[in-house]
Design a protein around this motif. Sequence first.
Motif, PDB file in Angstrom:
ATOM      1  N   UNK A 148      13.066 -26.391  14.275  1.00  0.00           N
ATOM      2  CA  UNK A 148      12.065 -26.112  13.232  1.00  0.00           C
ATOM      3  C   UNK A 148      11.393 -27.373  12.710  1.00  0.00           C
ATOM      4  N   UNK A 149      11.665 -28.507  13.326  1.00  0.00           N
ATOM      5  CA  UNK A 149      11.195 -29.776  12.772  1.00  0.00           C
ATOM      6  C   UNK A 149       9.673 -29.840  12.662  1.00  0.00           C
ATOM      7  N   UNK A 150       8.980 -29.283  13.645  1.00  0.00           N
ATOM      8  CA  UNK A 150       7.524 -29.343  13.627  1.00  0.00           C
ATOM      9  C   UNK A 150       6.948 -28.527  12.475  1.00  0.00           C
ATOM     10  N   UNK A 151       7.604 -27.422  12.154  1.00  0.00           N
ATOM     11  CA  UNK A 151       7.128 -26.589  11.054  1.00  0.00           C
ATOM     12  C   UNK A 151       7.370 -27.257   9.696  1.00  0.00           C
ATOM     13  N   UNK A 152       8.370 -28.121   9.633  1.00  0.00           N
ATOM     14  CA  UNK A 152       8.703 -28.781   8.372  1.00  0.00           C
ATOM     15  C   UNK A 152       7.870 -30.037   8.128  1.00  0.00           C
ATOM     16  N   UNK A 153       7.167 -30.505   9.146  1.00  0.00           N
ATOM     17  CA  UNK A 153       6.416 -31.749   9.026  1.00  0.00           C
ATOM     18  C   UNK A 153       5.341 -31.678   7.943  1.00  0.00           C
ATOM     19  N   UNK A 154       5.219 -32.746   7.187  1.00  0.00           N
ATOM     20  CA  UNK A 154       4.188 -32.833   6.157  1.00  0.00           C
ATOM     21  C   UNK A 154       2.804 -32.921   6.788  1.00  0.00           C
ATOM     22  N   UNK A 155       2.692 -33.730   7.837  1.00  0.00           N
ATOM     23  CA  UNK A 155       1.430 -33.869   8.574  1.00  0.00           C
ATOM     24  C   UNK A 155       1.721 -33.732  10.060  1.00  0.00           C
ATOM     25  N   UNK A 156       0.943 -32.916  10.748  1.00  0.00           N
ATOM     26  CA  UNK A 156       1.143 -32.677  12.174  1.00  0.00           C
ATOM     27  C   UNK A 156       0.474 -33.782  12.994  1.00  0.00           C
ATOM     28  N   UNK A 157       1.030 -34.074  14.179  1.00  0.00           N
ATOM     29  CA  UNK A 157       0.393 -35.055  15.057  1.00  0.00           C
ATOM     30  C   UNK A 157      -0.923 -34.510  15.597  1.00  0.00           C
ATOM     31  N   UNK A 158      -1.824 -35.389  16.080  1.00  0.00           N
ATOM     32  CA  UNK A 158      -1.630 -36.831  16.284  1.00  0.00           C
ATOM     33  C   UNK A 158      -1.663 -37.600  14.969  1.00  0.00           C
TER      34      UNK A 158
ATOM     35  N   UNK B 174      10.759 -42.702  15.542  1.00  0.00           N
ATOM     36  CA  UNK B 174      11.777 -42.526  14.489  1.00  0.00           C
ATOM     37  C   UNK B 174      11.576 -41.195  13.777  1.00  0.00           C
ATOM     38  N   UNK B 175      10.346 -40.897  13.412  1.00  0.00           N
ATOM     39  CA  UNK B 175      10.054 -39.658  12.681  1.00  0.00           C
ATOM     40  C   UNK B 175      10.462 -38.436  13.488  1.00  0.00           C
ATOM     41  N   UNK B 176      10.060 -38.399  14.745  1.00  0.00           N
ATOM     42  CA  UNK B 176      10.387 -37.236  15.578  1.00  0.00           C
ATOM     43  C   UNK B 176      11.892 -37.107  15.774  1.00  0.00           C
ATOM     44  N   UNK B 177      12.566 -38.241  16.043  1.00  0.00           N
ATOM     45  CA  UNK B 177      14.018 -38.201  16.274  1.00  0.00           C
ATOM     46  C   UNK B 177      14.771 -37.713  15.038  1.00  0.00           C
ATOM     47  N   UNK B 178      14.472 -38.292  13.886  1.00  0.00           N
ATOM     48  CA  UNK B 178      15.206 -37.950  12.662  1.00  0.00           C
ATOM     49  C   UNK B 178      14.859 -36.541  12.168  1.00  0.00           C
ATOM     50  N   UNK B 179      13.620 -36.112  12.353  1.00  0.00           N
ATOM     51  CA  UNK B 179      13.244 -34.754  11.962  1.00  0.00           C
ATOM     52  C   UNK B 179      13.968 -33.721  12.817  1.00  0.00           C
ATOM     53  N   UNK B 180      14.112 -34.009  14.107  1.00  0.00           N
ATOM     54  CA  UNK B 180      14.847 -33.094  14.996  1.00  0.00           C
ATOM     55  C   UNK B 180      16.314 -33.021  14.615  1.00  0.00           C
ATOM     56  N   UNK B 181      16.884 -34.163  14.242  1.00  0.00           N
ATOM     57  CA  UNK B 181      18.285 -34.168  13.811  1.00  0.00           C
ATOM     58  C   UNK B 181      18.455 -33.350  12.532  1.00  0.00           C
ATOM     59  N   UNK B 182      17.506 -33.475  11.630  1.00  0.00           N
ATOM     60  CA  UNK B 182      17.614 -32.798  10.332  1.00  0.00           C
ATOM     61  C   UNK B 182      17.293 -31.317  10.405  1.00  0.00           C
TER      62      UNK B 182
END
Length: 585
Positions: A293-303, A281-289
């Motif tokens: 650039x979704x990975x750069x906007x993430x509060x915490x990076x995976x794993x 869900x997080x990856x899908x919705x972040x990509x939509x938003x």
Amino acid sequence: QSFETLCSSMGPESIQDTDQEMQIVEELHAARVGKSVDLPVVPPSGELMSMEIDLVEDDVHSSAANTDSDKKLLIVIDTNILMNHLKFVRILKTTEIPGFDGLVLIIPWVVVQELDRMKAGKLLKHAQHKAIPAVHFINDSLRNQDGTLWGQSIQLASQKLYGLSDENNDDRVLKCCLQYQDLFPCSLVILCTDDRNLRNKGLISGVKSLSKEELSGELYNLSLNTDACHQPCVSKQRLKAEATPVEERSDEKSKNSGLSILLERIISDLEKSLGTALSSILETEMKIAFGNLWMEMLYLKPPWTLIHLLQCFKKHWLAVFGLVMEKNLLLTVESLYENLCRANKAVDFTTVKFLLQDSKSLLQAFSTRSNYDGILPQAFAEVNKLLQTCTEVKTKRSLNSSENAVSKKQEDSSSMKSHNQEITVFSSSPLPQPNRHQEIWSILENLWITIYQNSTDVFQRLGSNSTLTTSKIASFEEAFICLQKLMAAVKDILEGIQRILAPNSNYQDVETLYNFLIKYEVNKSVTFTAQELYDCVSQTEYREKLTIGCRQLFEMECTMQQCNASVYMEAKNRGWCEDMLNYRT
């Protein structure tokens, strides 16, 4: 309902270990095979090699117990277990197992060495954050000297055994198991490792070897079924021959330990299934938003761990999830986060049940948006399965407690002058209070289910695709009238619960809620009195449950109000609003 039907029709999916856990197991195994983590077990001077060491007398554990009648359960913990399942190891350390005089964790010397290298970032750098807590746990346990964790000494690790050449660290762990089998011949030694090849080596060498999941399953079943067996299912043949009937334990500690093992397994399964769903869900919705650039906007990076995912959901709620989901769903996310943090410190049944209920609510809510490539139905099915397990265990343990209470009462009554009279008095007495509280809460849960099902039928009939609905409500008008009744019922019940949860609540507040409950047609099964309800909700456990229920009712009330607003104009044009006004007066 359609989402639950879809999930219930699916077969149970096997939940695999997380990628990070498997990566640690595989990389550590590869490093051991490649001898990149091989370390000498003695100082370079070789002084210890020239010493004659009496293993039994000089070993620091020999004084603990080594008699013919002493039967301990000695569990040798491998490095991957300490890193991936430290919470389980903590619970294991405090567990009492029927049929044994004690449970002791054994930490091989080579495991301490491997953790030290990983703590310093010299091996598996991505797992450094997991090695440090494990080192602290071992240090704290050894300093406390409570006798439930032993470390293999360097002296013991330096000894040759059966001509073993210690070719790699797998062999050194295995040698530790064999040494403790010799030191404590009346005890059972189990090797716990997620490394399948090391388990194979152990089994070939006559050492019972189990994965974390296998061990927790055996120990829990053993604790739960103590009355049905006199000897643990994990014991060797020679222990079975020496076994004596297990005396009934009066302490509840052993039972609670067994429950803790199961609850840890449930949380572990929940973290995997819910974590998989939320990461999708997080990856899908972040990509939509945010697009690329979704990975750069993430509060915490995976794993991500489940805690990390919930932190991300909280952080990105306004900008991402709040745009597509109800804002009140954030309360569920926050509740999940708080209860998961609480479970990481101390596992209890109520917290686990709250976790599962909130997880189910969260998955249900997101299922209205997408199935996220089929991941959500799988996770939903797993959560339902875990909830069912919780219910079955609670029921079984309650029945066992009731049977024990009956048995004890009958034994005590035998010393009375009038035995038959005592039996008659006891059989006519009410159920023990805790069981009555459970019955009352089950009725309240059934009330919630009834309200939820009725509201689902209403929403389906009033929805834009009402022609395709499976709702049991025949017409739009009937659904609108039912919605008004449900809104009034939920409002009154919610008000009653809120008054009970207030700091200065009293019996009158409970009586108000009781009157609300017996007032509405939606509830036809209230078989308890206001005083019984008061006794029930005065307990901390049930007040916590009421808090969760209050939040769920508030979310439902908001959904009902939104639904009512969307159809209000049409209902007004048809004159139904005036009819409802006349109905209320």
